[in-house]
Design an enzyme around this catalytic site. Structure first.
Site, PDB file in Angstrom:
ATOM      1  N   ASP A 337      66.704  16.274  38.890  1.00 30.42           N
ATOM      2  CA  ASP A 337      67.259  16.985  39.980  1.00 30.42           C
ATOM      3  C   ASP A 337      66.662  18.431  40.212  1.00 30.42           C
ATOM      4  O   ASP A 337      66.560  18.988  38.845  1.00 30.42           O
ATOM      5  CB  ASP A 337      68.841  17.198  39.606  1.00 30.42           C
ATOM      6  CG  ASP A 337      69.586  17.884  41.028  1.00 30.42           C
ATOM      7  OD1 ASP A 337      69.607  17.430  42.174  1.00 30.42           O
ATOM      8  OD2 ASP A 337      70.179  18.975  40.512  1.00 30.42           O
ATOM      9  N   GLU A 366      62.617  16.497  42.318  1.00 26.57           N
ATOM     10  CA  GLU A 366      62.487  17.250  43.479  1.00 26.57           C
ATOM     11  C   GLU A 366      61.667  18.439  43.052  1.00 26.57           C
ATOM     12  O   GLU A 366      62.246  19.349  42.254  1.00 26.57           O
ATOM     13  CB  GLU A 366      63.929  17.592  43.792  1.00 26.57           C
ATOM     14  CG  GLU A 366      65.037  16.642  44.462  1.00 26.57           C
ATOM     15  CD  GLU A 366      66.344  17.481  44.581  1.00 26.57           C
ATOM     16  OE1 GLU A 366      66.819  17.254  45.737  1.00 26.57           O
ATOM     17  OE2 GLU A 366      67.052  18.010  43.626  1.00 26.57           O
TER      18      GLU A 366
END
Ligand code: CA
Length: 659
Positions: A337, A366
C-alpha cells in the site's frame, strides 16, 4: 508529547552514529517459544527500564506477574521465563523519560481480542495436517500472474455465496458451494475462472473493527494497521484465543494452494492507525516515523503519519515481517500500500530477502503517496523511480486504468472503451506494459511522457480495484445514456485489453460478473469509497454470476487464452521489442498489434468505435478465438485474412501459423 521533544528525538535518531550503535541484526526479536523456556527480546534503546507483563487472557484483569527485563546488546532488553508459556498473553511496560507506557510487542506472533496483548505461541501446533510440507502451485514468471483482488468478508457475506463460514478465512476452504441458480461460488468459482493468485485486502490485525462484537454488521477494508504479524481476529471464528486465527489463516492458504491458487497479501507498512500512542511509538518514541520540519508527524499516507522505512530498525521490521508471512503462512506475494512512501533501498532489500526463499514471490504496489513526504522524491519507490528498484518489483499502471475508462477522480470522464477520442497511445502504452517501444508516442500517453517500467515485470495493468467505482458502476455513470448491452460491450473490451496486454494482469473480484456497489435499493447511487460501508454495498453478489454468465464466460475464456500463449506474457522489454508490432495507419479509436510466438502469430484488435470496422491483416489461415461477445481457447471460425471485420466496441483475437 511536546513537539519539541519529538523533534529532538528525530534529530537524535537521524544521526548515523545512533543507527550504528543500536542496529540489532538478530532474528530473535519477540517471544521465542520452546517447551522449557520462552525468551523475550525487545528493541528499546531509549528506555531506562522495561517490564514484561504476563497475563492469563488477552483482555481481562488477570496479571500473572511482571518481570523486569535486563539491558542487552544494541539497545535490546531481554527476559527468559523457564516454563511452558504457550497460550500466555503478554505486554511490555517501557519507561522513557520517566514515563512508563504499556505496549504490545511489534513482533508478536499471536494476540488476544482486539490485539491489545501479544500471546506466546507454539507455532508448530497451529499447522493444519500436511501444511509444513505442502507444495505451492507451480508459478514461474511475474508476468504469468492473473491476480484477483478480494476482501475476505466480501467473498462470503452475501446469502447467495451459499457458504457456511460467512465473513471468515474458513469460507475459502468451502468446496462445492453454489448460488441460488446452482452455479459454483467461492473457491470452486476461482478455480474455474482460472486466476493464478488471489490478492487479499489487509488481513493482518487492524484496528477499526471491534472483535468483541463479532456477530454485528461491521466492516472495514483494513488499511489501519495494529499488529503486522498476526491475522485479523474478525475473520476468525474466535478472536479471544490467539491460536485460532493463526490456524484458520493457514487453512485458508492451504485450501487455495490445493486448488492451484497462490495467495498475495495487501500489506500496509507505510503508516499505523495510531500515531503518538502506537506500539512503535510507545516503545521508541519518535524513531519509527518521519517528522515535518516543524516537528509534527508527517503524513504522506493521508492517514495521520508515515513510517520511516529508511531507518535501520524500521526497515528490518518490514523485511522480517514479510519473510515471516512467507515462512510461517506460505504467502506468495505482497501488494505494498502506498509503496511510494517507502524508500527504494528498503524495497530492494525486501526483494533480496524474498529471492533467498523463493524468487517467484510477487512484489508490487502503488507507486504514489497520499501526500507530501519529507523524504526526497528520488529516494522513494514512486512509479517514476521504478528504474531504481529490482525488475521484479511492479507498480500499478494508473495510465492504463484511467486510459481504458476515464479518470477515477471524475464520474463523467471517459476513456478508450467508453467513447473518449485520442486514447490510442495510452492503450498501446498498456499493451507494452509501460516499457520502451519505438511505435508508442509517449507524448500522447495519459499521465506519463516516457516509459516508466524497465521490464514488463514492473507493470500491473488493471481497470478496477477496491478503490473508486467498480468498472461497471463507472460505466453506468459515465455512459448513463448508453444501453446496458453497449456498456457490457465496453466492459468486455476493457477485459480484453487487460488480458492481452504484456505485464501483470489484475482485476477486482466480481468484475467478471459486473460487480456493482449500489448504496440505494434502486441501484442508481454508487459507493466509490466503500472502506467502511455495510455488507449490502460491499459483499460479492454471487447470483450476478448467473445473471451475466456470458460475461463470466468471456473473462474465463480470455484467461484461458492468455495462459496458453506465452507471447502475451513476455518477461523482457527486449523480447517485446523483437516480437510485438503495432499495425499502423488505422482509423481512430482502433489499436491493433501482432505478436510472434514460436511458430505462431497472434493478432489482437481493439475496436472502440460504435460502428463495425474493416481493416487489413496479412493473408493467411487465421483462427479466430475472440470476437464480439465470445472469447476462449476454442476456434470460433477460420478466415483467410486480408480484410477483416470487427464488430462495434469489441476485441478480435486471431492466430495463424507463422507468417
Ligand atoms: Ca483487529
Amino acid at each position: 508529547m511536546e513537539n519539541i521533544i519529538v523533534m529532538d528525538y528525530y534529530k537524535y535518531f537521524s544521526n548515523r552514529e545512533f543507527e550504528e550503535a543500536n542496529f540489532y541484526e538478530g532474528n530473535d526479536l519477540g517471544a521465542v517459544w520452546t517447551k522449557g523456556e520462552t525468551f523475550f527480546r525487545l528493541w528499546a534503546p531509549t528506555a531506562t527500564a522495561v517490564m514484561l507483563n504476563l497475563f492469563e487472557t488477552g483482555d481481562q484483569e488477570d496479571l500473572i506477574e511482571s518481570i523486569p527485563m535486563v539491558i542487552d546488546e544494541k539497545g535490546t532488553w531481554v527476559a527468559a521465563v523457564n516454563r511452558n508459556l504457550n497460550g500466555i498473553y503478554y505486554t511490555y511496560s517501557v519507561t522513557v523519560e520517566n514515563e512508563s507506557k504499556e505496549a504490545v510487542d511489534p513482533y508478536a506472533k499471536a494476540v488476544g481480542t482486539n490485539g491489545n496483548r501479544g500471546m506466546v505461541i507454539d507455532l508448530s501446533s497451529t499447522d493444519p495436517a500436511g501444511f509444513a510440507k505442502e507444495n505451492k502451485p507451480l508459478f514461474e514468471n511475474a508476468t504469468d500472474a492473473i491476480i484477483y483482488e478480494i476482501h475476505v468478508r466480501d467473498f462470503s457475506m452475501d446469502q447467495s455465496s451459499g457458504m457456511t463460514n460467512t465473513g471468515k478465512f474458513l469460507a475459502f476452504t468451502e468446496e462445492g458451494t453454489v448460488n441460488s441458480f446452482s452455479d459454483p461460488t467461492g473457491i470452486d468459482h476461482l478455480k474455474d475462472l482460472g486466476i493464478t493468485h488471489v490478492h487479499l485486502l489487509p488481513s493482518f490485525d487492524y484496528a477499526t473493527v471491534d472483535e468483541t462484537r463479532m456477530g454485528e454488521d461491521q466492516f472495514n477494508w483494513g488499511y489501519d494497521p495494529k499488529n503486522y504479524n498476526v491475522p485479523e481476529g474478525f475473520y476468525s471464528t474466535n478472536p479471544s484465543r490467539g491460536e485460532i486465527r493463526v490456524m484458520e489463516f493457514k487453512r485458508m492458504v492451504q485450501a487455495l494452494h490445493q486448488n492451484g491458487i497462490r495467495v498475495i497479501m495487501d500489506v500496509v507498512y507505510n503508516h499505523t492507525m495510531e500515531c503518538e500512542e502506537s506500539n512503535f511509538n510507545r516503545i521508541v518514541p519518535g524513531y519509527y516515523y518521519r517528522m515535518t520540519a516543524d516537528g509534527y508527524f508527517s503524513n504522506a499516507s493521508a492517514c495521520g503519519n508515515e513510517t520511516a522505512s529508511e531507518r535501520a530498525m524500521m526497515r528490518k521490521f518490514i523485511i522480517d515481517s514479510v519473510v515471516y508471512w512467507v515462512e510461517e503462512y506460505h504467502i506468495d506475494g505482497f501488494r505494498f500500500d502506498l509503496m511510494g512512501i517507502h524508500d527504494c533501498q528498503t524495497m530492494n532489500e525486501i526483494r533480496e530477502a524474498l529471492n533467498r526463499i523463493d524468487p517467484s514471490i510477487l512484489m508490487y504496489g502503488e507507486g504514489w503517496t497520499g501526500g507530501q513526504s519529507p523524504l526526497p522524491d528520488y529516494e522513494r519507490a514512486l512509479k517514476v523511480n521504478m528504474c531504481k528498484v529490482d525488475s521484479n518489483i511492479a507498480a500499478f499502471s494508473d495510465n492504463l486504468r484511467d486510459g481504458i475508462k476515464g479518470s477515477v477522480f471524475s464520474k463523467w470522464d471517459r476513456g478508450f472503451v467508453n467513447g473518449k477520442e485520442g486514447m490510442e497511445e495510452t492503450i498501446k502504452f498498456g499493451v507494452v506494459a509501460s516499457t520502451s517501444h519505438n511505435q508508442v508516442n509517449y507524448q500522447r500517453v495519459n499521465y506519463s511522457n516516457a516509459p516508466w517500467a524497465s521490464q514488463p515485470t514492473q507493470t500491473v495493468n488493471y481497470a478496477s480495484a477496491h478503490d473508486n467505482l467498480t468498472l461497471w458502476d463507472k460505466l453506468a455513470l459515465s455512459n448513463e445514456n448508453d444501453s446496458i448491452q453497449d456498456r457490457i460491450k465496453m466492459n468486455l473490451l476493457s477485459a480484453a485489453i487487460i488480458l492481452t496486454c504484456q505485464g501483470i494482469a489484475f482485476f477486482q473480484a466480481g468484475e467478471e460478473f459486473l460487480r456493482s456497489k449500489p448504496r440505494d435499493e434502486e441501484g442508481t447511487v454508487f459507493e466509490e469509497n466503500s472502506y467502511n460501508s455495510p455488507d449490502f454495498v460491499n459483499s460479492l453478489k454471487w447470483d450476478r454470476k448467473s445473471d451475466y454468465i456470458d460475461v463470466y464466460n468471456y473473462y474465463k475464456g480470455l484467461i484461458a487464452f492468455r495462459k496458453s500463449y506465452r507471447a502475451l506474457r513476455m518477461t523482457t522489454t527486449a523480447e517485446i521489442q523483437a516480437n510485438l508490432r503495432f499495425l499502423e495507419g488505422l482509423q481512430p479509436n482502433v489499436v491493433a498489434f501482432m505478436v510472434n510466438q514460436a511458430k505462431e502469430t497472434i493478432c489482437v484488435i481493439y475496436n472502440a468505435n460504435r460502428e463495425t470496422i474493416n481493416l487489413q491483416i496479412p493473408e493467411g489461415e487465421w483462427n479466430v478465438y475472440a470476437k464480439e461477445l465470445l472469447a476462449g481457447t476454442e476456434v470460433l471460425e477460420t478466415i483467410t485474412g486480408g480484410e477483416v471485420t470487427v464488430g462495434p466496441i469489441s476485441a478480435m483475437i486471431l492466430v495463424t501459423q507463422h507468417l
